[in-house]
Design a protein around this motif. Structure first.
Motif, short mmCIF file in Angstrom:
data_model
loop_
_atom_site.label_atom_id
_atom_site.label_comp_id
_atom_site.label_asym_id
_atom_site.label_seq_id
_atom_site.Cartn_x
_atom_site.Cartn_y
_atom_site.Cartn_z
N ALA A 163 0.81 -1.21 0.00
CA ALA A 163 0.00 0.00 0.00
C ALA A 163 0.85 1.26 0.00
N ARG A 164 2.04 1.23 0.56
CA ARG A 164 2.90 2.43 0.56
C ARG A 164 3.25 2.85 -0.85
N VAL A 165 3.53 1.88 -1.71
CA VAL A 165 3.85 2.18 -3.10
C VAL A 165 2.63 2.78 -3.80
N ARG A 166 1.47 2.15 -3.61
CA ARG A 166 0.25 2.66 -4.25
C ARG A 166 -0.13 4.04 -3.72
N THR A 167 0.10 4.29 -2.44
CA THR A 167 -0.19 5.61 -1.88
C THR A 167 0.70 6.66 -2.52
N GLN A 168 1.96 6.35 -2.73
CA GLN A 168 2.86 7.30 -3.40
C GLN A 168 2.44 7.50 -4.85
N GLN A 169 2.03 6.42 -5.52
CA GLN A 169 1.55 6.55 -6.89
C GLN A 169 0.31 7.46 -6.94
N ALA A 170 -0.59 7.30 -5.96
CA ALA A 170 -1.79 8.14 -5.90
C ALA A 170 -1.43 9.60 -5.66
N ALA A 171 -0.45 9.85 -4.79
CA ALA A 171 0.00 11.22 -4.54
C ALA A 171 0.59 11.82 -5.81
N ASP A 172 1.36 11.03 -6.55
CA ASP A 172 1.93 11.51 -7.82
C ASP A 172 0.83 11.78 -8.84
N LEU A 173 -0.17 10.89 -8.89
CA LEU A 173 -1.30 11.09 -9.80
C LEU A 173 -2.06 12.36 -9.42
N ALA A 174 -2.29 12.58 -8.13
CA ALA A 174 -2.99 13.78 -7.67
C ALA A 174 -2.22 15.03 -8.07
N ALA A 175 -0.91 15.02 -7.92
CA ALA A 175 -0.09 16.17 -8.30
C ALA A 175 -0.17 16.40 -9.81
N PHE A 176 -0.14 15.34 -10.60
CA PHE A 176 -0.24 15.45 -12.06
C PHE A 176 -1.59 16.06 -12.44
N ILE A 177 -2.68 15.55 -11.84
CA ILE A 177 -4.01 16.06 -12.13
C ILE A 177 -4.08 17.55 -11.79
N THR A 178 -3.58 17.91 -10.63
CA THR A 178 -3.59 19.31 -10.20
C THR A 178 -2.83 20.20 -11.18
N SER A 179 -1.72 19.70 -11.71
CA SER A 179 -0.90 20.51 -12.62
C SER A 179 -1.48 20.60 -14.03
N LYS A 180 -2.28 19.62 -14.45
CA LYS A 180 -2.75 19.55 -15.83
C LYS A 180 -4.21 19.95 -16.02
N ARG A 181 -5.00 19.93 -14.97
CA ARG A 181 -6.43 20.16 -15.13
C ARG A 181 -6.73 21.60 -15.49
N GLY A 182 -7.85 21.77 -16.17
CA GLY A 182 -8.30 23.11 -16.51
C GLY A 182 -9.25 23.62 -15.44
N THR A 183 -10.16 24.48 -15.85
CA THR A 183 -11.09 25.08 -14.89
C THR A 183 -12.44 24.39 -14.86
N GLY A 184 -12.64 23.41 -15.75
CA GLY A 184 -13.91 22.68 -15.80
C GLY A 184 -13.90 21.46 -14.91
N PRO A 185 -14.91 20.62 -15.07
CA PRO A 185 -15.00 19.40 -14.28
C PRO A 185 -13.84 18.44 -14.53
#
Length: 139
Positions: free
Chosen positions: A16-38
């Motif tokens: 789970a530690r590996v998957r948690t880090q992967q999720a944190a990286d995914l969250a950071a990617f989403i935050t950096s790439k998302r626009g202003t819509g849904p």
């Protein structure tokens, strides 16, 4: 409505530690790439609701659209022969700025092949969501 950002991922790793880090990286990617819509995030996080893996995405402002459901998605020991109903969920539909109007499971029932073999589409059940779109957004 503007642009809808959709992200799909399948987290892997033996702990789970590996998957948690992967999720944190995914969250950071989403935050950096998302626009202003849904935003919609689909995927197998490899961990159940309430896990640190899920929390990493919730902390990024996403909502687990299946949080109040009893849908089980994971995991069959085999896709061949009758299997017990799935009661654990590792698969998610997360969103920010858009709520679903309908959730359903598919692939939860096996099919019988012409030779009599009973098979499932996957070791996971599929999940389906419908999102409302106002008529004013349609061409």
């Amino acid at each position: 409505m503007g642009v809808i950002d959709v992200f799909v991922s399948h987290l892997t790793g033996t702990d789970a530690r590996v998957r948690t880090q992967q999720a944190a990286d995914l969250a950071a990617f989403i935050t950096s790439k998302r626009g202003t819509g849904p935003v919609i995030v689909l995927g197998d996080l490899g961990d159940p609701p309430g896990s640190a893996t899920e929390k990493a995405l919730l902390d990024a402002g996403l909502h687990d659209l299946l949080a109040n459901s009893t849908i089980g998605t994971c995991c069959r020991e085999s896709v061949v022969s009758e299997q017990p109903q799935l009661t654990v969920r590792h698969d998610y539909i997360l969103s920010s700025g858009w709520r679903t109007s309908e959730l359903a499971v598919f692939g939860d029932q096996p099919k019988t092949l012409p030779d009599g073999t009973v098979v499932y589409a996957s070791d996971h059940n599929g999940i389906r969501a419908a999102f409302p779109i106002l008529a004013s957004y349609l061409p």
